[in-house]
Enzyme design. Structure first.
Site, PDB file in Angstrom:
ATOM      1  NE  ARG A  95      -3.345  52.384  26.646  1.00 21.11           N
ATOM      2  CZ  ARG A  95      -2.621  51.318  26.954  1.00 21.11           C
ATOM      3  NH1 ARG A  95      -2.989  50.110  26.590  1.00 21.11           N
ATOM      4  NH2 ARG A  95      -1.501  51.450  27.655  1.00 21.11           N
ATOM      5  CG  HIS A 151       0.394  50.479  34.309  1.00 17.29           C
ATOM      6  ND1 HIS A 151       0.533  49.577  35.332  1.00 17.29           N
ATOM      7  CD2 HIS A 151       0.065  49.758  33.210  1.00 17.29           C
ATOM      8  CE1 HIS A 151       0.301  48.358  34.858  1.00 17.29           C
ATOM      9  NE2 HIS A 151       0.015  48.441  33.582  1.00 17.29           N
ATOM     10  CG  PHE A 163      -4.655  42.666  29.992  1.00 16.60           C
ATOM     11  CD1 PHE A 163      -3.763  41.632  30.219  1.00 16.60           C
ATOM     12  CD2 PHE A 163      -4.144  43.913  29.632  1.00 16.60           C
ATOM     13  CE1 PHE A 163      -2.395  41.834  30.083  1.00 16.60           C
ATOM     14  CE2 PHE A 163      -2.784  44.124  29.492  1.00 16.60           C
ATOM     15  CZ  PHE A 163      -1.906  43.083  29.717  1.00 16.60           C
ATOM     16  CG  LEU A 215       4.358  48.649  32.787  1.00 20.12           C
ATOM     17  CD1 LEU A 215       3.526  49.804  33.303  1.00 20.12           C
ATOM     18  CD2 LEU A 215       3.904  48.255  31.413  1.00 20.12           C
ATOM     19  CD  GLN A 247      -3.990  53.559  31.312  1.00 16.43           C
ATOM     20  OE1 GLN A 247      -3.208  52.950  30.593  1.00 16.43           O
ATOM     21  NE2 GLN A 247      -5.283  53.289  31.317  1.00 16.43           N
ATOM     22  CB  SER A 267      -2.126  51.118  23.584  1.00 12.95           C
ATOM     23  OG  SER A 267      -1.253  51.897  22.808  1.00 12.95           O
ATOM     24  CG  HIS A 283       1.376  53.165  31.133  1.00 14.09           C
ATOM     25  ND1 HIS A 283       2.586  52.575  30.825  1.00 14.09           N
ATOM     26  CD2 HIS A 283       0.422  52.370  30.580  1.00 14.09           C
ATOM     27  CE1 HIS A 283       2.370  51.485  30.109  1.00 14.09           C
ATOM     28  NE2 HIS A 283       1.063  51.348  29.938  1.00 14.09           N
ATOM     29  NE  ARG A 336      -3.481  49.136  32.194  1.00 14.06           N
ATOM     30  CZ  ARG A 336      -2.719  49.003  31.125  1.00 14.06           C
ATOM     31  NH1 ARG A 336      -2.361  50.075  30.438  1.00 14.06           N
ATOM     32  NH2 ARG A 336      -2.314  47.820  30.739  1.00 14.06           N
ATOM     33  CD  GLU A 338      -4.414  45.704  33.168  1.00 14.18           C
ATOM     34  OE1 GLU A 338      -4.073  46.904  33.125  1.00 14.18           O
ATOM     35  OE2 GLU A 338      -5.445  45.272  32.659  1.00 14.18           O
ATOM     36  N   GLY A 380       8.057  58.519  12.610  1.00 11.46           N
ATOM     37  CA  GLY A 380       7.875  57.558  13.691  1.00 11.46           C
ATOM     38  C   GLY A 380       7.892  56.139  13.161  1.00 11.46           C
ATOM     39  CB  ALA A 381      10.312  53.667  12.904  1.00 13.76           C
ATOM     40  N   GLY A 382       7.467  53.320  15.258  1.00 13.29           N
ATOM     41  CA  GLY A 382       6.869  52.367  16.195  1.00 13.29           C
ATOM     42  C   GLY A 382       5.831  51.539  15.444  1.00 13.29           C
TER      43      GLY A 382
HETATM   44  C1  LIG Z   1       6.547  49.860  29.172  1.00 14.11           C
HETATM   45  C2  LIG Z   1       5.297  49.867  28.343  1.00 14.11           C
HETATM   46  C3  LIG Z   1       4.542  48.707  28.193  1.00 14.11           C
HETATM   47  C4  LIG Z   1       3.375  48.710  27.420  1.00 14.11           C
HETATM   48  N1  LIG Z   1       2.654  47.552  27.283  1.00 14.11           N
HETATM   49  C5  LIG Z   1       1.549  47.543  26.489  1.00 14.11           C
HETATM   50  C6  LIG Z   1       0.820  46.340  26.263  1.00 14.11           C
HETATM   51  O1  LIG Z   1       1.172  45.270  26.744  1.00 14.11           O
HETATM   52  N2  LIG Z   1      -0.268  46.381  25.478  1.00 14.11           N
HETATM   53  C7  LIG Z   1      -0.707  47.542  24.894  1.00 14.11           C
HETATM   54  O2  LIG Z   1      -1.701  47.518  24.177  1.00 14.11           O
HETATM   55  N3  LIG Z   1      -0.011  48.692  25.072  1.00 14.11           N
HETATM   56  C8  LIG Z   1       1.105  48.712  25.855  1.00 14.11           C
HETATM   57  N4  LIG Z   1       1.800  49.886  26.028  1.00 14.11           N
HETATM   58  C9  LIG Z   1       1.416  51.064  25.246  1.00 14.11           C
HETATM   59  C10 LIG Z   1       1.903  50.913  23.816  1.00 14.11           C
HETATM   60  O3  LIG Z   1       3.058  50.127  23.781  1.00 14.11           O
HETATM   61  C11 LIG Z   1       2.217  52.256  23.176  1.00 14.11           C
HETATM   62  O4  LIG Z   1       1.126  53.123  23.336  1.00 14.11           O
HETATM   63  C12 LIG Z   1       2.480  52.069  21.679  1.00 14.11           C
HETATM   64  O5  LIG Z   1       3.464  51.086  21.474  1.00 14.11           O
HETATM   65  C13 LIG Z   1       2.887  53.357  21.001  1.00 14.11           C
HETATM   66  O6  LIG Z   1       3.211  53.072  19.668  1.00 14.11           O
HETATM   67  P1  LIG Z   1       3.487  54.217  18.597  1.00 14.11           P
HETATM   68  O7  LIG Z   1       3.756  53.544  17.306  1.00 14.11           O
HETATM   69  O8  LIG Z   1       2.390  55.192  18.659  1.00 14.11           O
HETATM   70  O9  LIG Z   1       4.782  54.958  19.134  1.00 14.11           O
HETATM   71  P2  LIG Z   1       6.233  54.463  19.608  1.00 14.11           P
HETATM   72  O10 LIG Z   1       6.379  53.007  19.578  1.00 14.11           O
HETATM   73  O11 LIG Z   1       6.501  55.175  20.871  1.00 14.11           O
HETATM   74  O12 LIG Z   1       7.173  55.034  18.475  1.00 14.11           O
HETATM   75  C14 LIG Z   1       7.367  56.412  18.268  1.00 14.11           C
HETATM   76  C15 LIG Z   1       8.306  56.603  17.106  1.00 14.11           C
HETATM   77  O13 LIG Z   1       8.379  57.985  16.792  1.00 14.11           O
HETATM   78  C16 LIG Z   1       9.723  58.353  16.585  1.00 14.11           C
HETATM   79  N5  LIG Z   1       9.837  59.782  16.890  1.00 14.11           N
HETATM   80  C17 LIG Z   1       9.308  60.456  17.944  1.00 14.11           C
HETATM   81  N6  LIG Z   1       9.627  61.768  17.855  1.00 14.11           N
HETATM   82  C18 LIG Z   1      10.361  61.919  16.735  1.00 14.11           C
HETATM   83  C19 LIG Z   1      10.978  63.026  16.104  1.00 14.11           C
HETATM   84  N7  LIG Z   1      10.930  64.271  16.591  1.00 14.11           N
HETATM   85  N8  LIG Z   1      11.667  62.804  14.968  1.00 14.11           N
HETATM   86  C20 LIG Z   1      11.766  61.565  14.438  1.00 14.11           C
HETATM   87  N9  LIG Z   1      11.188  60.484  14.997  1.00 14.11           N
HETATM   88  C21 LIG Z   1      10.493  60.663  16.121  1.00 14.11           C
HETATM   89  C22 LIG Z   1      10.505  57.453  17.503  1.00 14.11           C
HETATM   90  O14 LIG Z   1      11.842  57.341  17.061  1.00 14.11           O
HETATM   91  C23 LIG Z   1       9.727  56.146  17.348  1.00 14.11           C
HETATM   92  O15 LIG Z   1      10.167  55.462  16.198  1.00 14.11           O
HETATM   93  C24 LIG Z   1       2.962  49.901  26.794  1.00 14.11           C
HETATM   94  C25 LIG Z   1       3.727  51.056  26.928  1.00 14.11           C
HETATM   95  C26 LIG Z   1       4.866  51.051  27.715  1.00 14.11           C
HETATM   96  C27 LIG Z   1       5.625  52.338  27.880  1.00 14.11           C
END
Ligand SMILES: Cc1cc2nc3c(=O)[nH]c(=O)nc-3n(C[C@H](O)[C@H](O)[C@H](O)COP(=O)(O)OP(=O)(O)OC[C@H]3O[C@@H](n4cnc5c(N)ncnc54)[C@H](O)[C@@H]3O)c2cc1C
Length: 584
Positions: free
Chosen positions: A397, A242, A119, A252, A240, A402, A353, A286, A255, A14-16
């Site tokens: 949440r 939203h 918020f 989305l 959750q 998040s 959400h 929420r 908020e 995961g590269a989030g």
């Molecule tokens: C539209 C939207 C707006 C939001 N706004 C806010 C905000 O303003 N403030 C806040 O606090 N939160 C917000 N959130 C929530 C927050 O953005 C997310 O909870 C958070 O960014 C998740 O981050 P993460 O690193 O856990 O996962 P993600 O950013 O979802 O990344 C997941 C990673 O896992 C990888 N992956 C998944 N499965 C596999 C697999 N099988 N093999 C290889 N790679 C895989 C994907 O490629 C990706 O790189 C929002 C969410 C959404 C949907």
């Protein structure tokens, strides 16, 4: 068997924001780190986060981390673990400054400090006046953060496997995790990645529902991989919704719109949140706002030809403020609702959400699994971000918490892992590798049968109908039975046009299995919890029941079972916030 194999110190799936903030801790310290992502890193869902990240910087209004902690405990409906919440709220402040120093272009106040907006669920002085705690880069905060973290990782020479799909963890007979089997999407070639420690940072599972704010990639892969490796999922009933998704579509509307002064109205033009939350009004938490919208629509006060949504008014903010603070929202409204928010209100309805639940971890990111009568750390396995459940969000949440969670606990996982990487690599057994490979080989099935798409659509519709904002025993019972029947149909699925669409068909099938595993965890946990708490609302059990239900649920794949464990009510250094009635 002739499988290609690579060896690293740490494997991050995961590269989030969570994965990249874990990776940067390691790469900066000369460890060999592999980051696997099924999409190009900067397309992870973190990029879509709009409103911002919470930290008690007190740049706009008085604030401190202890008030932030109180709001988070209350927001969680007292189900969050208070040790982890204290840690997160304290760490928030250095975390945001670290982001700023690494180059995140936050919006600014006239005095040059980081801009902070109000918020939902934020208060001064333990439940007093509204606070302004959310640090924002206009309405594109996640975009700014993700790009900065990616660039810092490139500089630190993190090794990226872009567009590789993780299929399953490799687990030895003692339960230790030794790495994972992944698939290069372009070529369809499997690859084994061995690592001393593996971090699941795969994000949420919003695709388990038909209408969602989540990207197509949020299919709960990491959560399902953990389940298959014998780890339970915690608090999955707390999903959750939203309050403000574009009606009928789910995209989305942050908020932050209400934080900037936007508000909701029903078909009579009434600002109905004043009835549901007299103090916080549109900035109530929420779960409260989502239930209010659904109730307005159910009671016949919805807008539009079929009365199926309410309206979010922000035209009174003026074009200048909207363009400066909410440019992305204006764009989203135009594209998906055909409405220019500068002139007209936006049609909105709750959208699936965020998963409060997930893979249970301690505050160092170490995955916990029940062993015998106790609970133990799973050797070699970490989880961070939306796929994990520390738990800091409990039953609900707060907005802006998040991005904070993924950054704080992504970092904590990276740092802890660094200290425990001493042990040597252990070889993967052939049986463990074969087991993971069999998941892939199962999807060589072509010909006539149900298509992935048909089954997926039915499953997601069923989740929406039976595990949505309001849940009763009857609705849930029927839902769980139907979901199980749909899961059984997986055996009848055939990949159509396999030769033409190549690997994507296989990946969609693997993702469907994962969606189903997460959906079942949500529905089964929800059926068992007979109380209303946070996002889990049972009209047949309308009150919170602390005597019987002040506990985390654990869903186990084996037998679709539910077990429970205590909430950690003791913080690290301050006094406990005892449960109180939660009003806004
Ligand atoms: C539209 C939207 C707006 C939001 N706004 C806010 C905000 O303003 N403030 C806040 O606090 N939160 C917000 N959130 C929530 C927050 O953005 C997310 O909870 C958070 O960014 C998740 O981050 P993460 O690193 O856990 O996962 P993600 O950013 O979802 O990344 C997941 C990673 O896992 C990888 N992956 C998944 N499965 C596999 C697999 N099988 N093999 C290889 N790679 C895989 C994907 O490629 C990706 O790189 C929002 C969410 C959404 C949907």
């Amino acid at each position: 068997m002739g499988l290609a194999k690579r060896r690293f110190d740490a494997l991050i799936i995961g590269a989030g924001g969570a994965g990249l903030n874990a990776a940067i801790q390691l790469a900066g310290r000369e460890a060999r780190v592999a980051v696997v992502s099924k999409v190009f890193p900067t397309r992870s869902h973190t990029v879509a986060a709009q409103g911002g990240v919470n930290a008690a910087l007190a740049n706009v209004l008085p604030d401190n981390w202890h008030w932030h902690m109180f709001d988070t405990v209350k927001g969680s409906d007292y189900l969050g673990d208070q040790d982890a919440i204290e840690y997160m709220c304290r760490e928030a402040i250095p975390t945001v400054y670290e982001l700023e120093h690494n180059g995140v272009p936050f919006s600014r106040l006239d005095n040059g400090k980081i801009y902070q907006r109000a918020f939902g669920g934020q208060s001064q002085n333990f439940g007093g006046a509204q606070a302004a705690r959310t640090c924002a880069a206009a309405d594109r905060t996640g975009h700014a953060i993700l790009h900065t973290l990616y660039q810092q990782n490139l500089r630190a020479r993190t090794h990226f496997f872009d567009e590789y799909f993780a299929i399953d963890l490799i687990r030895d007979d003692d339960g230790a995790i030794l790495g994972a089997l992944v698939l290069e999407i372009e070529t369809g070639e499997p690859l084994l990645i061995e690592a001393k420690a593996t971090v699941l940072a795969t994000g949420g599972c919003g695709q388990a529902f038909r209408t969602t704010s989540n990207a197509h990639i949020n299919t709960g892969d990491g959560m399902a991989m953990a389940l298959r490796a014998g780890v339970p999922l915690m608090d999955m009933e707390f999903y959750q919704f939203h309050p403000t998704g574009i009606a009928g579509k789910g995209m989305l509307i942050t908020e932050g719109v209400r934080g900037e002064g936007g508000y909701l109205v029903n078909k009579d033009g009434e600002r109905f949140m004043e009835r549901y939350a007299p103090n916080a009004k549109d900035l109530a938490s929420r779960d409260v706002v989502s239930r209010a919208i659904v109730t307005e629509v159910k009671e016949g006060r919805g807008c539009g030809p079929n009365g199926e949504h309410v309206l979010l008014k922000l035209d009174h903010l003026g074009e200048e403020i909207i363009n400066k603070r909410l440019p992305g929202i204006r764009e989203t409204g135009k594209i998906f609702a055909g409405v220019d928010a500068v002139r007209e209100p936006l049609p909105v309805f709750p959208t699936a959400h965020y998963a409060m639940g997930g893979i249970p971890t301690d505050r160092f990111g170490r995955v916990l699994a029940p062993i015998g009568t106790g609970e133990e750390v799973v050797p070699g396995l970490y989880a961070a971000g939306e796929c994990a459940c520390v738990s800091v969000h409990g039953a609900n949440r707060l907005g802006g918490n998040s991005l904070l969670d993924i950054l704080v606990f992504g970092r904590a996982a990276g740092l802890d892992l660094m200290q425990h990487m001493e042990s040597n690599h252990r070889p993967m057994s052939e049986a463990a590798v074969d087991k993971a490979m069999s998941r892939l080989e199962r999807w060589d099935r072509k010909g006539d049968g149900i298509s992935v798409r048909e089954l997926r659509d039915e499953f997601r519709k069923c989740m929406e109908d039976h595990a949505g904002v309001f849940r009763t025993e009857e609705i849930m019972d029927e839902g769980v039975a139907r979901l199980k029947a749909l899961r059984d149909q997986l055996d009848d699925v055939r990949l159509q046009d396999h030769s033409r669409v190549f690997n994507t068909a296989r990946i969609e099938a693997l993702e469907l299995e994962n969606i189903m595993a997460c959906g079942m965890a949500i529905a089964v946990s929800a059926l068992h919890r007979r109380e209303s708490r946070g996002a889990h609302s049972r009209p047949d059990y309308p009150s919170r029941d602390d005597a019987n239900w002040m506990k985390h649920s654990l869903y186990l794949l084996d037998g679709d079972r539910a077990e429970y464990k205590p909430v950690q009510t003791r913080p690290l250094s301050v006094e406990t916030f005892p449960p109180k009635e939660r009003v806004y």
